[in-house]
Structure formats: structure tokens, C-alpha cells
Motif scaffolding. Structure first.
Motif, short mmCIF file in Angstrom:
data_model
loop_
_atom_site.label_atom_id
_atom_site.label_comp_id
_atom_site.label_asym_id
_atom_site.label_seq_id
_atom_site.Cartn_x
_atom_site.Cartn_y
_atom_site.Cartn_z
N SER A 132 0.85 -1.20 0.00
CA SER A 132 0.00 0.00 0.00
C SER A 132 0.88 1.25 0.00
CB SER A 132 -0.91 0.01 1.23
OG SER A 132 -1.78 -1.10 1.21
N GLY A 133 0.46 2.26 -0.73
CA GLY A 133 1.24 3.48 -0.80
C GLY A 133 0.60 4.48 -1.74
N SER A 134 1.46 5.28 -2.38
CA SER A 134 0.99 6.30 -3.30
C SER A 134 1.80 6.25 -4.59
CB SER A 134 1.11 7.70 -2.67
OG SER A 134 0.33 7.81 -1.52
N LEU A 135 1.12 6.43 -5.70
CA LEU A 135 1.81 6.55 -6.98
C LEU A 135 2.39 7.96 -7.08
CD1 LEU A 135 -0.85 4.81 -9.27
CD2 LEU A 135 1.29 3.84 -8.41
N ALA A 136 3.65 8.02 -7.52
CA ALA A 136 4.37 9.31 -7.51
C ALA A 136 4.87 9.70 -8.89
CB ALA A 136 5.53 9.26 -6.52
N GLY A 137 4.09 9.37 -9.93
CA GLY A 137 4.42 9.85 -11.26
C GLY A 137 5.12 8.83 -12.14
N VAL A 178 6.18 3.39 -13.55
CA VAL A 178 5.61 4.26 -12.53
C VAL A 178 6.35 4.06 -11.21
CG1 VAL A 178 3.88 2.59 -11.74
CG2 VAL A 178 3.41 5.05 -11.53
N LYS A 179 6.32 5.10 -10.37
CA LYS A 179 6.96 5.01 -9.04
C LYS A 179 5.89 4.80 -7.97
CE LYS A 179 10.11 8.09 -7.91
NZ LYS A 179 10.72 9.37 -7.45
N LEU A 180 6.19 3.89 -7.04
CA LEU A 180 5.29 3.60 -5.92
C LEU A 180 6.05 3.80 -4.62
CD1 LEU A 180 2.58 2.46 -4.82
CD2 LEU A 180 3.56 0.18 -5.05
N ILE A 181 5.47 4.58 -3.69
CA ILE A 181 6.18 4.90 -2.45
C ILE A 181 5.23 4.79 -1.25
CG2 ILE A 181 7.77 6.48 -3.62
CD1 ILE A 181 6.13 8.81 -2.49
N ASN A 182 5.84 4.56 -0.07
CA ASN A 182 5.17 4.75 1.22
C ASN A 182 6.24 5.15 2.22
OD1 ASN A 182 6.49 2.38 1.97
ND2 ASN A 182 4.63 1.13 2.01
N ASP A 183 5.94 5.08 3.51
CA ASP A 183 6.90 5.54 4.52
C ASP A 183 8.14 4.67 4.60
OD1 ASP A 183 5.31 7.66 5.23
OD2 ASP A 183 4.28 6.58 6.84
N VAL A 184 8.07 3.44 4.11
CA VAL A 184 9.20 2.51 4.21
C VAL A 184 9.87 2.28 2.86
CG1 VAL A 184 9.91 0.20 4.89
CG2 VAL A 184 8.10 1.37 6.16
N ILE A 195 -0.72 8.87 -10.49
CA ILE A 195 -0.76 9.49 -9.17
C ILE A 195 -1.96 8.96 -8.40
CG2 ILE A 195 0.41 11.62 -9.87
CD1 ILE A 195 -2.34 12.96 -10.04
N GLY A 196 -1.91 9.14 -7.07
CA GLY A 196 -3.01 8.73 -6.22
C GLY A 196 -2.64 7.57 -5.31
N GLY A 245 -2.31 -4.93 -3.61
CA GLY A 245 -3.11 -5.81 -4.47
C GLY A 245 -3.92 -5.09 -5.52
N ASP A 246 -4.01 -3.75 -5.44
CA ASP A 246 -4.74 -3.00 -6.46
C ASP A 246 -4.02 -3.08 -7.81
OD1 ASP A 246 -6.63 -2.27 -4.64
OD2 ASP A 246 -6.00 -0.17 -4.47
N PRO A 247 -4.76 -3.17 -8.92
CA PRO A 247 -4.11 -3.20 -10.24
C PRO A 247 -3.45 -1.86 -10.57
CG PRO A 247 -6.50 -3.08 -10.47
CD PRO A 247 -6.23 -3.28 -9.02
N LEU A 248 -2.20 -1.93 -11.01
CA LEU A 248 -1.45 -0.72 -11.37
C LEU A 248 -1.40 -0.50 -12.88
CD1 LEU A 248 1.66 -1.06 -9.02
CD2 LEU A 248 -0.44 0.24 -8.61
N GLY A 249 -1.42 -1.58 -13.66
CA GLY A 249 -1.29 -1.48 -15.10
C GLY A 249 -1.08 -2.87 -15.69
N TYR A 250 -0.52 -2.93 -16.89
CA TYR A 250 -0.26 -4.23 -17.51
C TYR A 250 1.15 -4.26 -18.08
CZ TYR A 250 -1.44 -1.80 -21.89
OH TYR A 250 -1.49 -0.92 -22.95
N VAL A 251 1.68 -5.48 -18.27
CA VAL A 251 3.06 -5.68 -18.73
C VAL A 251 3.14 -5.40 -20.22
CG1 VAL A 251 4.93 -7.36 -18.96
CG2 VAL A 251 3.45 -7.40 -16.94
N LEU A 252 4.14 -4.63 -20.60
CA LEU A 252 4.38 -4.35 -22.02
C LEU A 252 5.10 -5.54 -22.67
CD1 LEU A 252 5.58 -0.64 -21.74
CD2 LEU A 252 3.36 -1.46 -22.59
N PRO A 253 4.75 -5.91 -23.87
CA PRO A 253 5.39 -7.06 -24.52
C PRO A 253 6.83 -6.72 -24.94
CG PRO A 253 3.89 -5.97 -26.03
CD PRO A 253 3.69 -5.31 -24.71
N LEU A 254 7.73 -7.67 -24.75
CA LEU A 254 9.14 -7.49 -25.11
C LEU A 254 9.55 -8.37 -26.29
CD1 LEU A 254 10.73 -7.42 -21.53
CD2 LEU A 254 10.21 -5.47 -23.00
#
Length: 250
Positions: A170-175, A190-196, A210-211, A216-225
Motif C-alpha cells: 500500500s502506498g501512493s503513486l508518484a508519477g 511508474v513510481k510507488l512509495i510509502n513511509d518505508v 498518481i493517487g 493488491g490494487d491493479p497498477l497497469g499491464y506488462v508491455l510485450p518485449l
């Protein structure tokens, strides 16, 4: 006649004695009156000095007490920041069964907050664990593994193309974030942060940048390589913001 002479002489002596006694009494009282103001002044000055000393003593004691309380209060606030994260403040010469965080404890710079390891949840949907990519034709996925030109300062986790990526904590998306590898290929994420923790997740297309998010919340999907790197193991890339190894958490 002789009797009268004796009486007159005795009367004169008595009167003289009385007059001499009265004069002595007046002189004594006059001396007391003359000396009383000086004594009273000396007593007043001494009383003022004693009162000033007492006030100064109380003032100094109060000042010292305030300074001690202020210092203790600062110490408590600093340590509470560490304790609230489930950590303990200690000098960095001790082994930390987790990771050290700075600016969470009072005292010298060598006194750090030791936070125990907390396992992250599985990032890639459909997988039972966070599996580190092994070696293939295009390199290896472990931290500090040798790439085309330098050591990898990240960890690659095996994921299916277009698979959903979930928040590991759990945390916040930071751009948005991006970086180029040694071959010049750009990785976006994307960057994900919390206090730790502070982590950058690459090779994904985020749903938002952001937000707040819960574990466990969905952040996005994997780009094909595969389109660019034939035979490569599809994966996302985890990189700690401070460049340390994220392996203990996954």
C-alpha cells in the motif's frame, strides 16, 4: 543651719544626677535614631540581593528544565517516526534483519531506524509467487547480474505479456519514470512509495500515475518485449529508488 546645708547639698547632687541621666538617655536614643536608617538600608539591600539570587536560581532551573523537556520531546518525536513503522532505533554498527531508514531517529547520524523485512504480495496476476527471471539470450534478471555492459541494479520478475500488475504494498503513486538500458532501449513505468519503501516498476503501462493505492490494487499491464527481443523472458523490472536490492522483499 548645718542641717539645712546638708539638705541643700544633697538636693543639688540628686538634681545633677537626674539631669545627667536624662542627658545620657537622650544621647543614646539619638544614636539609635541616627544608626537605624543605615541598618534598615543594609537589611533591605541584603534582602533584595537574596531575593535576586533566589529568582535567578529559579529562573536558571526553569530554563534548564525547559531545555531538557524540549530535547526529550524532540527525541520522542523522532523515535516515534521509527516505532510507528514497526522499527527500532539503533546505531548502524549493529546488524539489521531488514533494512535501515535514515532521518527516523533522534541522536547522531549513525543512529538509524531498523525496519524488519515485510514480504510484498505477488505483483504479476496469475502467478503464485514473485519469480525472478533466470538467464536467457538477452541476459539475466537477478540483482547485480552482468548485463551487456554493466551490472543490473534491479530485479526482473517473470510476467506474461499484457498481464495485470498489482501493487506489492500500500502506498501512493508518484508519477511516471523511465530509463534507458545499455542497448539504448527505454523502459517506462511508474513510481510507488510509502513511509518505508520507494520502488520504480518498469516495462508496464500504468492505468494512472498518481493517487493512493492499496496492496493488491491493479497498477497497469506488462508491455510485450518479444517484438523487440526475440526469445527474451517476458518480465517487469523492479528498481529501488536508492539503488539497493529489492530481493529481500519479494
Amino acid at each position: 543651719m548645718l542641717l539645712r546645708g546638708h539638705l541643700s547639698y544633697a538636693t543639688i547632687l540628686l538634681i545633677s544626677y537626674v539631669l545627667f541621666g536624662c542627658a545620657s538617655e537622650r544621647d543614646r536614643r539619638k544614636g539609635e535614631i541616627n544608626h537605624s536608617p543605615a541598618k534598615n538600608a543594609d537589611s533591605a539591600i541584603k534582602g533584595m540581593r537574596n531575593a535576586t539570587k533566589a529568582d535567578n536560581g529559579r529562573s536558571d532551573a526553569a530554563t534548564r528544565t525547559k531545555e531538557v523537556k524540549k530535547a526529550e520531546s524532540k527525541g520522542r518525536r523522532s523515535d516515534v517516526g521509527c516505532v510507528s513503522l514497526g522499527g527500532i532505533c539503533q546505531t548502524d554498527r549493529f546488524i539489521c534483519q531488514g533494512r535501515y531508514l535514515r532521518d527516523k531517529c533522534s541522536g547522531p547520524a549513525t543512529r538509524l531506524c531498523c525496519v524488519p523485512d515485510g514480504a510484498w504480495s505477488v505483483l504479476c496476476a496469475g502467478h503464485y509467487n514473485n519469480r525472478v527471471r533466470g538467464c536467457d539470450l538477452h541476459g539475466c534478471g537477478a540483482f547485480n547480474s552482468r548485463g551487456n555492459r554493466d551490472l543490473q541494479r534491479a530485479v526482473d520478475l517473470v510476467c506474461s505479456d499484457y498481464g495485470t500488475v498489482n501493487a506489492p504494498f500500500s502506498g501512493s503513486l508518484a508519477g511516471p519514470v523511465s530509463q534507458k538500458d545499455a542497448a539504448g532501449f527505454q523502459h517506462d513505468g511508474v513510481k510507488l512509495i510509502n513511509d518505508v519503501h520507494c520502488v520504480k516498476i518498469f516495462n508496464i503501462r500504468p492505468f494512472r500515475y498518481i493517487g493512493a493505492v492499496a496492496q493488491g490494487d491493479p497498477l497497469g499491464y506488462v508491455l510485450p518485449l518479444q517484438e523487440r527481443f526475440s526469445g527474451i523472458t517476458s518480465h517487469l523490472k523492479l528498481r529501488m529508488c536508492d539503488g539497493t536490492d529489492p530481493s529481500p522483499f519479494i
